[in-house]
Design an enzyme around this catalytic site. Structure first.
Site, mmCIF file in Angstrom:
data_model
loop_
_atom_site.group_PDB
_atom_site.id
_atom_site.type_symbol
_atom_site.label_atom_id
_atom_site.label_comp_id
_atom_site.label_asym_id
_atom_site.label_seq_id
_atom_site.Cartn_x
_atom_site.Cartn_y
_atom_site.Cartn_z
ATOM 1 N N ALA A 24 89.017 50.930 70.932
ATOM 2 C CA ALA A 24 87.670 51.207 71.472
ATOM 3 C C ALA A 24 87.821 51.638 72.937
ATOM 4 C CB ALA A 24 86.756 49.998 71.320
ATOM 5 N N GLY A 28 88.125 52.895 81.486
ATOM 6 C CA GLY A 28 88.974 51.854 82.067
ATOM 7 C C GLY A 28 90.391 51.924 81.489
ATOM 8 N N HIS A 29 90.468 52.070 80.148
ATOM 9 C CA HIS A 29 91.791 52.211 79.525
ATOM 10 C C HIS A 29 92.452 53.510 79.998
ATOM 11 C CE1 HIS A 29 89.679 49.738 76.330
ATOM 12 N NE2 HIS A 29 90.749 49.020 76.565
#
Ligand code: PAF
Length: 254
Positions: A24, A28-29
């Site tokens: 998901a 940020g990732h």
């Protein structure tokens, strides 16, 4: 995973960076992967929704899963290897072996989500052993997790450097989280108050009161390590955030 382990043996003389995720993926990732890309020859990302860190089966079953979209994002970011292990591959012996910490994991997330840190430490140890990366990247939004993992790596002489990365936020201040996707539009707007209240309240009692008045159900608000932490429920979704107390003082004088 067997194929990966054989292939991993053949990788010599290149630096490897690891970004462990539960999928998901959001900005940020992406920031973790971008930094990993800059600092390493090879980028390995894992996607595994780790059942052992969920104490609430409802939370596990509704955790957002967007594999195809995640793989497309990771390709765009120049990821070299994406590992998507199954639960059977990660836990061939079920949950026979697990890691327990008896200090900082007894507060906040550990206290309010029994078994959470056992699950996180166990899976992260497995992922670090699978990747044998030089560096692994973790976000400060999960600051307590970052501390526990940093200490675990030091305690067990694991030769991977843990790299802390700043929390990415929406313009509203809302910390990016896969769980935000489960909120309604109105909930997402309202959730921006978490960061604002943490930043603006004179102390944790005032922060709790304000958040409760705004309709959040507060799980905890505490201060440790020069930071202020909050876990709250909104629309039945549990959200966490934390800020440095230094940032409050800066905001107050500027
Ligand atoms: O922060 C997360 O996404 C997870 O806790 C992690 C570190 C990938 C372990 O499952």
């Amino acid at each position: 995973m067997k194929e990966w382990l054989v292939y991993r043996q053949s990788l010599q003389g290149q630096t490897i960076g690891l970004v462990p995720t539960m999928g998901a993926l959001h900005r940020g990732h992406a920031a973790l992967v971008e930094r990993c890309r800059k600092e390493n020859d090879l980028v390995v990302v894992t996607i595994f929704v780790n059942p052992s860190q969920f104490n609430d089966p409802k939370d596990l079953s509704r955790y957002p899963r967007t594999l195809e979209q995640d793989l497309a994002i990771l390709e765009q970011l120049g990821t070299d290897h994406v590992l998507v292990p199954s639960a059977e591959e990660m836990y061939p012996e079920g949950y026979r072996f697990r890691l327990k910490e008896d200090g900082i994991s007894n507060i906040m997330e550990g206290l309010h989500r029994p078994g959470f840190f056992e699950g996180v430490m166990t899976v992260v140890l497995k992922l670090l052993n699978l990747a044998r990366a030089d560096k692994a990247y973790f976000g400060e939004k999960d600051y307590q997790q970052l501390q526990v993992i940093t200490d675990m790596v030091s305690e067990f002489f694991i030769p991977t450097e843990i790299i802390p990365c700043k929390t990415e936020r929406e313009e509203s201040g809302l910390a990016l989280s896969s769980r935000n996707a489960l909120l309604s539009d109105a909930g997402r707007n309202k959730a921006a108050a978490i960061h604002r209240v943490l930043m603006e309240s004179p102390d944790i009692a005032a922060a709790r009161l304000t958040l409760e008045e705004l309709g959040f159900q507060v799980d905890y608000i505490e201060e440790h390590w020069g930071r202020r932490f909050a876990a709250v429920f909104l629309e039945g979704i549990r959200l966490i955030d934390n800020i440095s107390l230094k940032d409050i003082h800066h905001a107050a004088v500027s």
